[in-house]
Design an enzyme around this catalytic site. Sequence first.
Site, short mmCIF file in Angstrom:
data_model
loop_
_atom_site.label_atom_id
_atom_site.label_comp_id
_atom_site.label_asym_id
_atom_site.label_seq_id
_atom_site.Cartn_x
_atom_site.Cartn_y
_atom_site.Cartn_z
N HIS A 220 39.28 38.98 141.93
CA HIS A 220 39.06 37.87 140.84
C HIS A 220 40.26 36.76 141.42
O HIS A 220 40.27 36.48 142.52
CB HIS A 220 39.12 38.23 139.57
CG HIS A 220 38.89 37.35 138.42
ND1 HIS A 220 38.49 36.15 138.65
CD2 HIS A 220 39.13 37.44 137.09
CE1 HIS A 220 38.14 35.50 137.47
NE2 HIS A 220 38.72 36.39 136.63
N HIS A 259 30.37 35.05 145.94
CA HIS A 259 30.42 34.83 144.50
C HIS A 259 29.28 35.64 143.81
O HIS A 259 28.09 35.58 144.33
CB HIS A 259 30.49 33.36 144.36
CG HIS A 259 31.07 33.15 142.93
ND1 HIS A 259 30.26 33.01 141.76
CD2 HIS A 259 32.38 32.77 142.73
CE1 HIS A 259 31.30 33.03 140.73
NE2 HIS A 259 32.60 32.72 141.38
N ASP A 310 38.79 30.37 145.83
CA ASP A 310 40.12 31.06 146.25
C ASP A 310 40.17 30.42 148.01
O ASP A 310 41.45 30.85 148.35
CB ASP A 310 39.79 32.28 146.21
CG ASP A 310 40.09 32.71 144.58
OD1 ASP A 310 41.13 31.95 143.92
OD2 ASP A 310 39.55 33.58 144.09
N1 ACO Z 1 33.40 39.46 152.72
C1 ACO Z 1 32.49 40.23 153.55
N2 ACO Z 1 31.30 40.83 152.61
C2 ACO Z 1 31.02 40.26 151.54
C3 ACO Z 1 31.71 39.60 150.84
C4 ACO Z 1 32.91 39.05 151.49
N3 ACO Z 1 33.88 38.36 150.80
N4 ACO Z 1 31.17 39.26 149.66
C5 ACO Z 1 30.16 40.21 149.34
N5 ACO Z 1 29.99 40.57 150.77
C6 ACO Z 1 28.99 41.46 151.00
C7 ACO Z 1 29.16 42.85 150.49
O1 ACO Z 1 29.71 43.65 151.35
C8 ACO Z 1 27.58 43.15 150.42
O2 ACO Z 1 27.04 43.43 151.67
P1 ACO Z 1 25.96 44.71 151.69
O3 ACO Z 1 24.87 44.52 150.75
O4 ACO Z 1 25.80 44.74 153.12
O5 ACO Z 1 26.79 45.82 151.06
C9 ACO Z 1 26.92 42.01 149.94
O6 ACO Z 1 27.55 40.95 150.45
C10 ACO Z 1 27.11 41.70 148.34
O7 ACO Z 1 28.31 41.97 147.91
P2 ACO Z 1 28.62 42.47 146.27
O8 ACO Z 1 30.00 42.91 146.25
O9 ACO Z 1 27.30 43.36 145.96
O10 ACO Z 1 28.38 41.03 145.55
P3 ACO Z 1 29.18 40.62 144.33
O11 ACO Z 1 28.27 39.57 143.66
O12 ACO Z 1 29.25 41.59 143.45
O13 ACO Z 1 30.56 40.06 144.82
C11 ACO Z 1 32.51 39.06 144.84
C12 ACO Z 1 31.08 39.08 144.30
C13 ACO Z 1 33.23 40.25 144.30
C14 ACO Z 1 33.34 37.68 144.62
C15 ACO Z 1 32.39 39.38 146.34
O14 ACO Z 1 32.00 38.11 147.01
C16 ACO Z 1 34.01 39.56 147.02
O15 ACO Z 1 34.32 40.63 147.06
N6 ACO Z 1 34.44 38.42 147.53
C17 ACO Z 1 35.70 38.58 147.91
C18 ACO Z 1 36.81 38.56 146.95
C19 ACO Z 1 36.95 36.86 146.21
O16 ACO Z 1 36.92 36.02 147.13
N7 ACO Z 1 36.96 36.84 145.18
C20 ACO Z 1 37.02 35.66 144.58
C21 ACO Z 1 35.91 35.30 143.74
S1 ACO Z 1 36.00 33.77 143.13
C22 ACO Z 1 37.02 33.93 141.59
O17 ACO Z 1 37.20 35.15 141.06
C23 ACO Z 1 37.89 33.08 141.28
#
Ligand code: ACO
Length: 374
Positions: A220, A259, A310
């Site tokens: 987050h 996201h 971010d």
């Molecule tokens: N880097 C690499 N792969 C990613 C990323 C990432 N940043 N985000 C998602 N993916 C991939 C996952 O590995 C997954 O791949 P798979 O299907 O091959 O296993 C797929 O994309 C879906 O990911 P989920 O985790 O199911 O998507 P979710 O909607 O739960 O995730 C989240 C959202 C937690 C923000 C995720 O994109 C993430 O971890 N991002 C990095 C952390 C980040 O930047 N957080 C800030 C968010 S904005 C905020 O809070 C202000």
Amino acid sequence: MAGEVQRGLEDVVALESRICFIDGRQGRLIYRGYDIRDLAERSTFEEVAYLLWYGRLPTATQLADLRQRLAELRTLPGELVRELDALPATANPMDALRTAVSAMAIFEPQETRPGPSSIGGAQRLTAALPSILGTFVRRRAHLPPIAARPELSHAAYLVYALLDREPTELEARAIDVALILHADHDLNASTFAARVTASTLSDLYSAVTSAVGTLKGPLHGGANERVMELLGEIGTVDRAEEFVKAKLARHERVMGFGHRVYKVEDPRATILRDWSRRLGEAKGDLHYYRLLEKVVEVVHREKGLYPNVDLYSGSIYTLLGIPQDLYTPIFASSRVVGWTAHVLEEYEDLRLIRPTSLYVGPTDLAYVPVAERS
Ligand code: ACO
């Protein structure tokens, strides 16, 4: 059976709200009916705070009153300052912030203590956060104690609090825009945590304490700090492609991308990208901007992921000279407005938030006395 569970409550509509709308497919973010792009271009953080709390844009008089009120509320109770002074200088600033917000409920003078649905409490918290951070970080950085500086805008005061210097006009506007963009985001994890706490009829300070703890996590609010760590590890633009590809091949997440709601680029990232470039040009330092652009290109090509808010914020804070462990606290200094707006909305239409789980454990185990267990 497991199909009934919406893991992470994804796509679950938990409540009605009039505060914030995200169109994840169009990449639009709306505060109380106004597009974030207009607000970032034309308003100030104080105006946005008024909008989120009261549901309408302020008149000039209302805005001046709010500015004055926030400036008056910057001075912390002496007991709270002593509490902050007692914390180890090595403490994580988010831990210090969470502790201080929690302590505020105790040190609030009885006569001014806000009621459970007080907008005064929301303003007190918003005004206090930069002072709390300033008190904590100035001591560890051996800077002079903080003064209330009522003539400074909220954004300029935040920079002054953290760095003991006033920002330039361009820097102040960059921080003001960053604060506007972070002020609310529908039922993100920390706002949901705040609303869950408020839904038990607990007080505003408890709700915001829950929210600060939730924002701290790297998935987050903590992501912006990790982005800068990543850029430090990559080092130079020519290493970016190989580095990011190797990271993705190891199935590691690249912070600042992806996201839960946006399926296209986060509109806040688009605006902050522009500010990262503008500030970099003004300071003659486009290192982080160029590095980020290369990382964006590789992550999009390899994974189809877009930047989120971010990704660029850390590069802006770095250009101002703000230490990395203060990026998430800056996020909190803005999001406190959204948290409190949501908590006040929760109080207005209260319904205890209490979902249920799908129990998948055993139910018919025979109790074995402790002496007989092997
Ligand atoms: N880097 C690499 N792969 C990613 C990323 C990432 N940043 N985000 C998602 N993916 C991939 C996952 O590995 C997954 O791949 P798979 O299907 O091959 O296993 C797929 O994309 C879906 O990911 P989920 O985790 O199911 O998507 P979710 O909607 O739960 O995730 C989240 C959202 C937690 C923000 C995720 O994109 C993430 O971890 N991002 C990095 C952390 C980040 O930047 N957080 C800030 C968010 S904005 C905020 O809070 C202000």
